[in-house]
Each structure stands twice: as structure tokens, then as C-alpha cells.
Design a protein around this motif. Sequence first.
Motif, PDB file in Angstrom:
ATOM      1  N   MET A 177       0.747  -1.346  -0.180  1.00  0.00           N
ATOM      2  CA  MET A 177      -0.154  -0.095   0.063  1.00  0.00           C
ATOM      3  C   MET A 177       0.784   1.244  -0.093  1.00  0.00           C
ATOM      4  O   MET A 177       0.586   2.406  -0.587  1.00  0.00           O
ATOM      5  CB  MET A 177      -0.929   0.011   1.405  1.00  0.00           C
ATOM      6  N   CYS A 178       1.999   1.336   0.624  1.00  0.00           N
ATOM      7  CA  CYS A 178       3.110   2.287   0.528  1.00  0.00           C
ATOM      8  C   CYS A 178       3.434   2.603  -0.788  1.00  0.00           C
ATOM      9  O   CYS A 178       3.608   3.894  -1.296  1.00  0.00           O
ATOM     10  CB  CYS A 178       4.162   2.081   1.676  1.00  0.00           C
ATOM     11  N   PHE A 179       3.883   1.540  -1.531  1.00  0.00           N
ATOM     12  CA  PHE A 179       4.388   1.808  -2.800  1.00  0.00           C
ATOM     13  C   PHE A 179       3.114   2.192  -3.734  1.00  0.00           C
ATOM     14  O   PHE A 179       3.401   3.297  -4.494  1.00  0.00           O
ATOM     15  CB  PHE A 179       4.780   0.440  -3.383  1.00  0.00           C
ATOM     16  N   VAL A 180       1.933   1.597  -3.521  1.00  0.00           N
ATOM     17  CA  VAL A 180       0.821   2.511  -4.203  1.00  0.00           C
ATOM     18  C   VAL A 180       0.517   3.964  -3.770  1.00  0.00           C
ATOM     19  O   VAL A 180       0.528   4.670  -5.178  1.00  0.00           O
ATOM     20  CB  VAL A 180      -0.489   2.076  -3.943  1.00  0.00           C
ATOM     21  N   VAL A 181       0.634   4.197  -2.880  1.00  0.00           N
ATOM     22  CA  VAL A 181       0.582   5.420  -2.486  1.00  0.00           C
ATOM     23  C   VAL A 181       1.649   6.659  -2.994  1.00  0.00           C
ATOM     24  O   VAL A 181       1.587   7.767  -3.618  1.00  0.00           O
ATOM     25  CB  VAL A 181       0.749   6.001  -0.844  1.00  0.00           C
ATOM     26  N   VAL A 182       3.192   6.087  -3.114  1.00  0.00           N
ATOM     27  CA  VAL A 182       4.162   6.694  -3.769  1.00  0.00           C
ATOM     28  C   VAL A 182       3.974   6.782  -5.373  1.00  0.00           C
ATOM     29  O   VAL A 182       4.394   7.924  -5.812  1.00  0.00           O
ATOM     30  CB  VAL A 182       5.539   5.966  -3.365  1.00  0.00           C
ATOM     31  N   VAL A 183       3.597   5.635  -5.721  1.00  0.00           N
ATOM     32  CA  VAL A 183       3.427   5.832  -7.180  1.00  0.00           C
ATOM     33  C   VAL A 183       2.228   6.850  -7.569  1.00  0.00           C
ATOM     34  O   VAL A 183       2.449   7.534  -8.636  1.00  0.00           O
ATOM     35  CB  VAL A 183       2.902   4.394  -7.926  1.00  0.00           C
ATOM     36  N   ILE A 184       1.126   6.627  -7.004  1.00  0.00           N
ATOM     37  CA  ILE A 184      -0.096   7.621  -7.211  1.00  0.00           C
ATOM     38  C   ILE A 184       0.443   9.074  -7.037  1.00  0.00           C
ATOM     39  O   ILE A 184       0.292   9.990  -7.915  1.00  0.00           O
ATOM     40  CB  ILE A 184      -1.179   7.428  -6.249  1.00  0.00           C
ATOM     41  N   GLY A 185       1.098   9.367  -5.908  1.00  0.00           N
ATOM     42  CA  GLY A 185       1.562  10.675  -5.530  1.00  0.00           C
ATOM     43  C   GLY A 185       2.470  11.239  -6.403  1.00  0.00           C
ATOM     44  O   GLY A 185       2.737  12.426  -6.527  1.00  0.00           O
ATOM     45  N   GLY A 186       3.433  10.520  -7.006  1.00  0.00           N
ATOM     46  CA  GLY A 186       4.538  10.912  -7.662  1.00  0.00           C
ATOM     47  C   GLY A 186       6.077  10.621  -6.706  1.00  0.00           C
ATOM     48  O   GLY A 186       6.044  11.130  -5.812  1.00  0.00           O
TER      49      GLY A 186
END
Length: 287
Positions: free
Chosen positions: A227-236
Motif C-alpha cells: 500500500m505504501c508503494f501504491v501511495v508513492v506511485v500515485i503521488g509521484g
Amino acid sequence: MDFANFLIQTLNSVQYGLLLFMLAAGLTLIFGIMGVVNLAHGSFYMLGAYLAFSLSSRLGSFTAAILVGTLLSVIFGLVLERLLFRHFYHRDHLDQVLLTFGLIYIFEEARSLLWGDDVHGVAIPPLLSGSITLTENQSYPVYRLFMMGVCVLLAVGLYLLINKTRLGMKIRAGAFNREMTESLGINIKLIHAVVFAIGVALASVAGMIAAPVSSVYPGMGSSVLIMCFVVVVIGGIGSVRGALIAALLVGFVDTFGKVLLPQVAGMLVYMLMAAVLLFKPEGLFKQ
């Protein structure tokens, strides 16, 4: 859904999103500034949870456990960066992935030796154990509001550190152009050590404040890493502001998805990521 339930789910979404932000902020800082793919970041979350369990019982105070645990996390981050990560900054991402993937197993084995494989609980401090009444039949835990308050304070502190201090100026300069920053006489190795320690501390504090709500159990770091990687990818990648916006989006989508669309709730966050990447391949915000 009536207004009271909507309010509760909204608060849950914000609380979950802010907790994800604390994890993702450290991850995006480490990757965006140091260029290191750190698959072991979830282990720092687990470390914080186990420190909260161990220190709160030894010190008799949850507040003291957070303070001492944060200090220990910073020291651990500095030592880990000096001994291992510093030697992988100029290596291929595959080498970094293999290193951090191996660290996951090392940390899990160390956790098993130190604390065992049982599930543990951390007591909520008596001062924060109450609830705020919303309706005659519904209330909201004070401790979850405390979690949100801690996350907001740390988010504001991180913003001020990066954007309003000389250290933050050096961090931003090192992220933009490492060679130029070094040529100006700035110790980029020290900057990297500080950034890594901040990332470890943020993840560890997230684990500490989440421990009374989610319990402390083996493998808990792996469950939040994706989920952390998902957040990082979505946010930039590399954008702290993007991590905050993305974490809140994920928090709302995940929480309301489980309430309104439970059959497909597990897919919604990844559908959100796919939709963002379709129109913004670099994420919502560039570094």
C-alpha cells in the motif's frame, strides 16, 4: 448510510490516510532523494510496533515509549545507512532490491528471536481510552483522533523542515543535482544519512501509534508495504506533497470501498492507481 455513519467512515478514512502518509513520506524521501528502492521499509513500521510493545511495558508509559522508541529508530537508521545503504547509492536498482529484500528476512528472524512469534497487544493510555459521542448509539474513539493529531503534527513538521530550513534547502538541492550540491561544499553523505534516519523514524512512529489499534504481530510490515508503494506511485516518486494527497485518496477509496462495495473493495485502490497512471504516468505531482 446516515450522516453519523458517514462521519465515522470519513474520520476513519482520514486517520488511515494520514497513517499511510507517514509511511509513504519516508519511502518517497528515501527513493526520491537517495535513489534507493527500499523493500524493507515496512520492517521499520514493524520495528516501531514492537518497540511500543516492549518499551511501554518496561517504562510503564506509552508516551515515554514513543519518545524513546523514536530516538532508537533514528539511531538505528543512521547505523543502517552507514553500514549498508551508503554502499548501494550508485549500484543498480536490482542490487538495491536484492539487498532490501534480504533485509526483510533478517529483520523477521531478528524479531522472532527477540519477541517470539505470538500476537501482542499494546494498551491504550487511560487518558486516551474514552470516546466522543456522536449520536445516542454511536461514538468515536479518542485514541484515533490522537493518531490523526500526531500524523498532522509530523506532516507539518516535515513540511517546515524541507521547505523552511537550511537543512531542507540542502536536502532539496541534493535531490535536484547531487554533483552540483557536492561541488558547493555540502556534505551529501551526511544529508543522505539524515534523510534515511528521518524515513526510518517516520515509519517507526507510524508503527508505534498504530500498535494499540492493530495489535503487534509477525509479518505486519509486509502487509503495509504494498500500500505504501501504491501511495508513492500515485503521488509521484519523490514528492512529499503528492504522498499526502495520494495517501488521503487511498484512505477514502479503501475505507468507503469496504463499506459500499465490499465485493470489489480489494481492487478499488489498484484501479485508482491504474486510472492515475493512465493520465499522469509520473504520478499526481513531480518531485
